[in-house]
Design an enzyme around this catalytic site. Structure first.
Site, mmCIF file in Angstrom:
data_model
loop_
_atom_site.group_PDB
_atom_site.id
_atom_site.type_symbol
_atom_site.label_atom_id
_atom_site.label_comp_id
_atom_site.label_asym_id
_atom_site.label_seq_id
_atom_site.Cartn_x
_atom_site.Cartn_y
_atom_site.Cartn_z
ATOM 1 N N HIS A 244 -6.980 -7.609 3.973
ATOM 2 C CA HIS A 244 -7.016 -7.299 2.538
ATOM 3 C C HIS A 244 -7.216 -8.525 1.653
ATOM 4 O O HIS A 244 -7.030 -8.463 0.451
ATOM 5 C CB HIS A 244 -5.764 -6.531 2.096
ATOM 6 N N ARG A 301 -6.124 -9.758 -15.064
ATOM 7 C CA ARG A 301 -6.282 -11.211 -15.157
ATOM 8 C C ARG A 301 -7.720 -11.566 -14.791
ATOM 9 O O ARG A 301 -8.500 -10.704 -14.406
ATOM 10 C CB ARG A 301 -5.351 -11.892 -14.155
HETATM 11 P P1 ADP Z 1 -2.402 -3.781 -2.567
HETATM 12 O O1 ADP Z 1 -2.035 -3.600 -4.003
HETATM 13 O O2 ADP Z 1 -1.193 -3.837 -1.664
HETATM 14 O O3 ADP Z 1 -3.375 -4.898 -2.328
HETATM 15 P P2 ADP Z 1 -4.470 -1.756 -2.668
HETATM 16 O O4 ADP Z 1 -4.150 -0.398 -3.126
HETATM 17 O O5 ADP Z 1 -5.163 -2.663 -3.626
HETATM 18 O O6 ADP Z 1 -3.127 -2.432 -2.111
HETATM 19 O O7 ADP Z 1 -5.338 -1.683 -1.347
HETATM 20 C C1 ADP Z 1 -5.653 -2.828 -0.570
HETATM 21 C C2 ADP Z 1 -6.826 -2.578 0.351
HETATM 22 O O8 ADP Z 1 -6.553 -1.484 1.236
HETATM 23 C C3 ADP Z 1 -8.129 -2.212 -0.329
HETATM 24 O O9 ADP Z 1 -8.884 -3.347 -0.725
HETATM 25 C C4 ADP Z 1 -8.843 -1.390 0.721
HETATM 26 O O10 ADP Z 1 -9.486 -2.266 1.626
HETATM 27 C C5 ADP Z 1 -7.716 -0.694 1.446
HETATM 28 N N1 ADP Z 1 -7.460 0.685 0.913
HETATM 29 C C6 ADP Z 1 -6.680 1.017 -0.138
HETATM 30 N N2 ADP Z 1 -6.678 2.357 -0.347
HETATM 31 C C7 ADP Z 1 -7.473 2.894 0.598
HETATM 32 C C8 ADP Z 1 -7.869 4.232 0.950
HETATM 33 N N3 ADP Z 1 -7.456 5.300 0.265
HETATM 34 N N4 ADP Z 1 -8.709 4.401 1.988
HETATM 35 C C9 ADP Z 1 -9.147 3.328 2.707
HETATM 36 N N5 ADP Z 1 -8.797 2.065 2.447
HETATM 37 C C10 ADP Z 1 -7.971 1.824 1.413
#
Ligand code: ADP
Length: 682
Positions: A244, A301
């Site tokens: 991530h 940001r």
């Molecule tokens: P965090 O806030 O912990 O970083 P996010 O919601 O931004 O979590 O998600 C981080 C990553 O996880 C995303 O960039 C994507 O790669 C993956 N991801 C998040 N939601 C989904 C989903 N519904 N299906 C597939 N991958 C997801």
């Protein structure tokens, strides 16, 4: 800056509450628009680049971020002491901390960013999703309600259809997130996620989303002013991620239709307006293979990857931030914004990809990029860096050293430039992911835009495969190593070496080379390069034999570490150096590191009737094993020399006695130098 009706927020001094590349980058624009700049620093950063570049700098506290860059009172106090009217938070640290923004409001200091209320609105994932639904922003099918009953959550997951993704409402940084493949695993995953979320965020609330199996990460840059105007500055594709964490970013996203671009852009502006956003923000979406897109989160940001947007729009986003913070209107309207060409950003980290990306520390003995030498256009290549040659890299902060940003007329040209620029980046003293970035950027699937968030995972085998080397790479490693030995000898004081005279004796040197990762293994994965030649100078010509193939070779030094290697008339330019026993060669195709495992010299002995012994290669005399005048038998060791940290023993060619030595322990010798006079028995 231009005239404005809201003069109350004017400031002439900007404090940057950050470090590293982003602090340097923000101050660059601040200076350009005529602001006085104030840096802050921890004890570990007292002499860091961002401190050196600022007009003034104020100490916050000890090295630990918690006691320095994250300490709200210390940062506010630094602003007071320096008379700063505004604070730019950069990214990370206090940039999305609502309490910090409130403290600044109370102190009458302008925060270059959104109001605290907008940060709070996006802080909780479930609450944010409800507001996004109100604003008509598409959400991943799922459940984000308050009712957290086990049976209800399970029923919702069944309704969504597996696989689903459980996410902590209060989550961030990938914590409290789990994929559930089938109904049977739901309860266990739910319990695990709740425990993780409780431990990390002190909160157990979960939301459930449909888990998309091949999504791309596409985010939209938005900008709002305090007069109710909002625009989008198009999108970035950040699908190449590791755990991530973004690694390579590009703008625009490949394959976007104009229609989809507008749809996503407008949805992002609606999202920002819904929460009363002001300043630079990023709305992150997942883009599914069928072209449907879903809101993921909003980062309130400036993002690490904002330069790719600057490259394609020709705008300075930090300047926009400063103008908006001063109460001005957005510099451009939506229809005045256009995309020109394509841009990539690669993040250079102090970490070792071969050791599971373990962060690396040390002193940067060299940090440079020779644009001219590599034939790169300075207008197309930008290096945003927080370090310079001589700087220390500590373990206290994020290991990102710099960002390399390039621009091209189209994606292919930009990617070619990225590779060339990565090759021209010369970083020594600290292990980095530079070579890994080159492997990513030259990967056929990346070239072909086969992007999704699991790119690195999917291509693990080819990105981390045991290295195979070409004949050219082996040849280069042998020649570069020999050339380095020669140069090291010749740069020594000439007085040390005038008593030896040189015979152009033909020698054969055999060099065993292998992958540095397997340097200590006792395996067969090595290649032997046989080098023969009567050298005119260090350049050659040499005759090489590698695995049954023969080549004629030259190696001509160019400026700095650059050399030109010519193999059978094929000349190529590379950066080459020796790092202990490892020869490092870099060109736009990638980086090659080869370990010198052994050198043997075969003395053909057909010179002057065995009355002299000459040095088979450049090196250092380690020890004389007998006294001058001593009687010896054929094969007895007389003298030890060392090259590439490997020892080579010179033995008596026949029964006889040593008439004299020309060198002593510690002396450097050149190839062909007469080492000793030998008197064989009649
Ligand atoms: P965090 O806030 O912990 O970083 P996010 O919601 O931004 O979590 O998600 C981080 C990553 O996880 C995303 O960039 C994507 O790669 C993956 N991801 C998040 N939601 C989904 C989903 N519904 N299906 C597939 N991958 C997801």
């Amino acid at each position: 800056m231009s005239q404005t009706t809201h003069n109350t927020k004017r400031f002439d001094t900007l404090l940057v509450a950050n470090r590293g590349e982003i602090a340097c980058r923000v101050m660059r624009t601040a200076r350009a628009v005529g602001l006085r700049t104030v840096a802050v620093y921890s004890d570990a950063d007292a002499n860091a680049r961002h401190v050196r570049e600022a007009d003034e700098a104020i100490r916050l506290g000890p090295a630990a971020a918690r006691e320095s860059y994250l300490k709200v009172e210390a940062v506010v106090e630094a602003a007071r002491r320096s008379g700063a009217g505004a604070i730019h938070p950069g990214y990370g640290f206090l940039s999305e901390n609502g309490a910090f923004v409130e403290a600044l409001d109370q102190a009458g200091i302008v925060f270059v960013g959104p109001p605290a209320s907008a940060i709070a609105a996006m802080g909780d994932k479930s609450a944010a999703k409800s507001r996004m639904a109100n604003a008509g922003v598409p959400l991943v099918p799922g459940y984000h309600g308050d009712d957290q009953d086990d049976a209800l959550l399970k029923a919702e997951a069944d309704k969504i259809g597996y696989p689903v993704l459980l996410k902590a409402s209060a989550g961030g940084g990938g914590k409290g997130m789990r994929v559930v493949e089938a109904a049977a695993g739901f309860q266990a995953a739910l319990d695990g996620c709740r425990r993780e979320s409780q431990a990390a965020f002190g909160d157990q609330r979960m939301l459930i989303e449909k888990y998309l199996t091949q999504p791309r990460h596409v985010e939209v840059q938005v900008f709002c002013d305090s007069h109710g105007n909002g625009v989008y500055l198009f999108e970035r594709d950040c699908s190449v991620q590791r755990r991530h964490q973004k690694v390579l970013e590009e703008a625009p996203a490949p394959g976007m239709s104009e229609g989809l671009r507008r749809e996503m852009g407008e949805a992002a502006v609606r999202a920002a307006k819904e929460i009363g956003y002001v300043g630079a923000g990023t709305v992150e979406f997942l883009l599914d293979i069928d072209g449907s897109f879903f809101f993921m989160e909003m980062n309130t940001r400036l993002q690490v990857e904002h330069p790719v947007t600057e490259m394609i729009t020709g705008q300075d986003l930090v300047e926009w931030q400063l103008r908006v913070a001063m109460g001005e209107r957005l510099p451009l309207a939506q229809d005045e914004l256009t995309i020109t060409g394509h841009s990539f950003e690669a993040r250079l980290y102090a970490e070792d990809p071969e050791q599971d990306f373990l962060p690396a520390t040390g002193t940067l003995t060299r940090f440079a990029m020779d644009l001219e030498g590599a034939g790169l256009d300075p207008a197309r290549v930008r290096l945003d860096s927080g370090v310079e040659t001589g700087d220390a890299v500590s373990m206290h902060y994020d290991p990102m050293l710099a960002k390399l940003i390039v621009h091209g007329d189209d994606r292919a040209q930009a990617l070619a430039t990225l590779n060339r620029a990565l090759a021209a980046l010369d970083v020594q003293g600290v292990v980095t992911n530079r070579a890994f970035l080159q492997r990513l950027a030259t990967h056929p699937a990346f070239k072909a835009c086969e992007l999704d968030t699991r790119f690195i995972e999917k291509h693990e085998e080819t990105l981390f495969a045991p290295r195979r080397y070409s004949i050219e790479e082996y040849a280069g490693a042998a020649l570069v190593g020999l050339n380095q030995l020669a140069r090291e000898c010749e740069s020594d004081s000439p007085w040390d070496r005038h008593d030896g005279f040189r015979v152009n004796a033909p020698h054969t040197i055999r060099i065993a080379l292998c992958d540095p990762a397997h340097a200590q293994d006792d395996d067969d994965s090595e290649a032997v390069v046989v080098v023969e030649g009567t050298r005119e100078d260090n350049a050659g010509p040499w005759h090489l034999t590698i695995g049954g193939e023969t080549l004629t070779a030259r190696l001509d030094p160019l400026a700095g570490d650059a050399v030109a290697m010519t193999l059978d008339g094929h000349r190529r330019r590379l950066q080459a150096r020796r790092d202990g026993n490892v020869v490092v060669m870099v060109d736009p195709r990638g980086e090659t590191r080869l370990f010198w495992r052994r050198i043997d010299a075969i003395d053909h002995g057909h010179h002057e009737a065995e009355s002299t012994l000459t040095a088979p290669m450049h090196g250092t005399v380690v020890a004389l094993l007998v006294e001058a005048g001593a009687r010896v038998e054929k094969g007895m060791p007389l003298m030890v020399m060392e090259a590439m940290k490997m020892e080579h023993t010179m033995s008596a060619p026949a029964d006889g006695h040593v008439a004299s030595f020309h060198f002593q322990a510690g002396d450097t010798v050149g190839q062909g130098d007469v080492l000793l006079e030998f008197a064989p028995d009649e």
